[in-house]
Design a protein around this motif. Structure first.
Motif, PDB file in Angstrom:
ATOM      1  N   ASN A 237       0.802  -1.222   0.000  1.00 20.21           N
ATOM      2  CA  ASN A 237       0.000   0.000   0.000  1.00 20.21           C
ATOM      3  C   ASN A 237       0.839   1.279   0.000  1.00 20.21           C
ATOM      4  O   ASN A 237       0.287   2.373   0.075  1.00 20.21           O
ATOM      5  CB  ASN A 237      -0.934   0.021   1.222  1.00 20.21           C
ATOM      6  CG  ASN A 237      -1.991  -1.054   1.152  1.00 20.21           C
ATOM      7  OD1 ASN A 237      -2.424  -1.435   0.062  1.00 20.21           O
ATOM      8  ND2 ASN A 237      -2.396  -1.573   2.301  1.00 20.21           N
ATOM      9  N   ASN A 275      -7.912   1.637   2.656  1.00 25.38           N
ATOM     10  CA  ASN A 275      -9.351   1.450   2.481  1.00 25.38           C
ATOM     11  C   ASN A 275     -10.038   1.646   3.824  1.00 25.38           C
ATOM     12  O   ASN A 275      -9.577   1.130   4.850  1.00 25.38           O
ATOM     13  CB  ASN A 275      -9.674   0.061   1.932  1.00 25.38           C
ATOM     14  CG  ASN A 275      -9.366  -0.078   0.458  1.00 25.38           C
ATOM     15  OD1 ASN A 275     -10.142   0.326  -0.394  1.00 25.38           O
ATOM     16  ND2 ASN A 275      -8.210  -0.656   0.156  1.00 25.38           N
ATOM     17  N   ASP A 278     -13.969  -0.577   2.972  1.00 25.89           N
ATOM     18  CA  ASP A 278     -13.829  -1.026   1.581  1.00 25.89           C
ATOM     19  C   ASP A 278     -13.894   0.116   0.571  1.00 25.89           C
ATOM     20  O   ASP A 278     -14.073  -0.121  -0.632  1.00 25.89           O
ATOM     21  CB  ASP A 278     -14.892  -2.073   1.232  1.00 25.89           C
ATOM     22  CG  ASP A 278     -14.691  -3.368   1.984  1.00 25.89           C
ATOM     23  OD1 ASP A 278     -13.520  -3.721   2.239  1.00 25.89           O
ATOM     24  OD2 ASP A 278     -15.700  -4.017   2.326  1.00 25.89           O
ATOM     25  N   PRO A 280     -11.760   3.297  -1.155  1.00 28.97           N
ATOM     26  CA  PRO A 280     -10.351   3.669  -1.291  1.00 28.97           C
ATOM     27  C   PRO A 280     -10.068   5.106  -0.881  1.00 28.97           C
ATOM     28  O   PRO A 280     -10.902   6.002  -1.028  1.00 28.97           O
ATOM     29  CB  PRO A 280     -10.087   3.456  -2.785  1.00 28.97           C
ATOM     30  CG  PRO A 280     -11.424   3.685  -3.436  1.00 28.97           C
ATOM     31  CD  PRO A 280     -12.440   3.153  -2.463  1.00 28.97           C
ATOM     32  N   GLN A 334     -10.469  10.682  -0.135  1.00 25.44           N
ATOM     33  CA  GLN A 334     -11.186   9.537   0.402  1.00 25.44           C
ATOM     34  C   GLN A 334     -12.539   9.405  -0.273  1.00 25.44           C
ATOM     35  O   GLN A 334     -13.293  10.378  -0.375  1.00 25.44           O
ATOM     36  CB  GLN A 334     -11.398   9.709   1.916  1.00 25.44           C
ATOM     37  CG  GLN A 334     -12.174   8.591   2.567  1.00 25.44           C
ATOM     38  CD  GLN A 334     -11.444   7.255   2.483  1.00 25.44           C
ATOM     39  OE1 GLN A 334     -10.249   7.181   2.808  1.00 25.44           O
ATOM     40  NE2 GLN A 334     -12.130   6.208   2.043  1.00 25.44           N
TER      41      GLN A 334
END
Length: 471
Positions: A237, A275, A278, A280, A334
């Motif tokens: 990530n 996340n 769920d 991103p 976000q």
């Protein structure tokens, strides 16, 4: 509108029709693509083989028309935005060619054409209203190379990730842990400060302050491109990016200086993707350091005072030594739902020296949101709303208030008529509608307070129309 302004619009409409009809035989719903607020391009057969090599080809055309009415102005200087009603336009066309010459080695070439007339010859604002404006030099179309680069991927152990076919990306399966090296001609912004919601003025927000951090003086020629070497290290990530890019021979100039160890723009960025429920999001921190012969505002201010040089670009008279210019910023975004997301950027530069490549800003902050039209049964439509504030360092402000004129701004109009400093504040909203497959038509509205950081001028309202097509 005169005939020279109609011609680019006509060409854009023709390209739109050809792009929509020639490739419309294979199209999906496209809603997933639009939900990312990125390209409207759909699953068209743009990949194949040439001489046994995997290749792809894409294209885009964009026409932007902008207008504003008279606005209040107590005075105007040599680099002020025209206070009378004005019209501006740009038209661009780009072809994106790619070929995979080895399993993990791609080459890309992007010829581009541009025509257009920016407001007031591209002076009078910090946050300019059209991201294509810096490329336009008149109604006559200009052809040039935008990008010509090689990309090498070094895969390491990790999960497999499929990079889908798109402009400057042939379909490729890579590892989540990899190193990517890009070398050649490209834009620094191709690598750094990516955003799902505010990046591309052809399909998203138009203002320069929504292309990237406005106070980020990234290395580029006058069109926004450069030549250099960039590396990206993907580790699950996390992403670490670094590059060295050529700087222009002269500030905001068209020609690049190839003495890459004497004049350059360095940047480094650390990005953390995540996340939440769920959905991103990511946070990134970017820092840069430029080195070239630049004027220091303290020297330019002293020159103005000592030589009674008010109303002149005194920065040209004190540009003799190599200077460093640095800055740092943070960017976060976000997704709040599948169809709605927010973002924010904040940046500060040291502000001692003149602008090298981008625009007149030493600190900037912007926030906004993007949303697609699923809730009103138009999933391929998008809407965006943003607000930004741009500011100047005490050094640049002192130079302007002493009567100096900078590259893009300078409202000096006589004794007592220098800038009445206030931060430049801009609100922007756009709506894009998918009129036919792969063709967007949109409206954009921008409200600008204190243009060029001067409370004695403005506010002004700018209405824009845009048509964009891809294949």
């Amino acid at each position: 509108m005169t005939r020279k302004f109609y011609l680019p619009l006509l060409l854009s409409i023709i390209c739109t029709f050809l792009g929509a009809t020639a490739f419309a035989q294979k199209a999906g719903s496209g809603s997933d693509q639009i939900a990312t607020f990125a390209s409207p391009i759909q699953d068209f057969p743009t990949e194949g083989e040439l001489f046994g090599l995997p290749v792809n080809i894409h294209g885009q055309t964009t026409y932007i028309n902008q207008r504003y009415n008279n606005f209040t102005s107590s005075y105007s200087g040599p680099n002020s935005l025209n206070a009378q009603n004005s019209m501006s336009y740009t038209w661009s066309g780009t072809l994106f060619f790619g070929a995979r010459v080895a399993p993990d080695t791609d080459i890309y070439f992007n010829p581009e054409v541009i025509s257009g007339v920016p407001f007031s010859g591209l002076v009078g604002l910090g946050g300019f209203t059209n991201g294509e404006g810096s490329k336009a030099t008149g109604a006559q179309a200009k052809f040039y190379s935008a990008r010509a680069f090689v990309r090498q991927t070094f895969n390491q152990e990790g999960d497999k990730v499929v990079l889908e076919n798109e402009a400057n990306q042939i379909t490729q399966t890579v590892s989540s842990n990899r190193v990517v090296v890009t070398a050649g001609q490209f834009s620094t912004l191709d690598i750094f400060d990516d955003s799902r919601y505010a990046k591309d003025p052809r399909i998203q927000f138009m203002n320069w302050g929504n292309m990237t951090y406005l106070a980020y003086d990234y290395a580029a020629d006058a069109r926004g491109y450069s030549t250099g070497l960039a590396g990206e290290w993907y580790l699950e990530n996390w992403v670490l990016r670094a590059s060295r890019m050529l700087a222009p021979k002269n500030p905001n100039g068209r020609d690049l200086n190839w003495q890459i160890f004497n004049t350059y723009g360095d940047q480094i960025e650390v990005e953390r993707q995540h996340n939440i429920a769920d959905l991103p999001g990511k946070v990134s921190v970017l820092a840069y350091r430029n080195r070239m012969i630049l004027a220091r505002f303290s020297d330019a201010t002293n020159y103005v005072v000592a030589n009674n040089a008010q109303g002149t670009q005194a920065i040209n008279n004190v540009r003799s030594n190599y200077q460093y210019k640095t800055g740092v910023g943070i960017h976060g975004e976000q997704a709040l739902t599948k169809d709605l997301g927010i973002y924010g950027r904040a940046f500060t530069s040291d502000g001692h020296t003149e602008t090298m490549s981008f625009t007149e800003a030493d600190n900037s902050i912007s926030v906004g949101m993007g949303m697609n039209g699923t809730s009103w049964k138009r999933p391929s439509d998008t809407i965006g709303i943003s607000m930004m504030q741009n500011g100047l360092s005490s050094f640049r402000r002192g130079y302007l208030q002493a009567g100096g004129v900078s590259y893009f701004i300078g409202d000096y109009a006589g004794a007592g008529q220098t800038i009445s400093y206030r931060p430049e504040r801009i609100g922007e909203v756009y709506y894009n509608a998918m009129v036919i497959k792969n063709v967007l038509a949109g409206l954009n509205f921008q409200h600008i307070n204190n243009p060029a950081y001067n409370a004695a001028r403005g506010p002004l309202n700018i209405l824009s129309f845009r048509i964009h097509a891809e294949f």
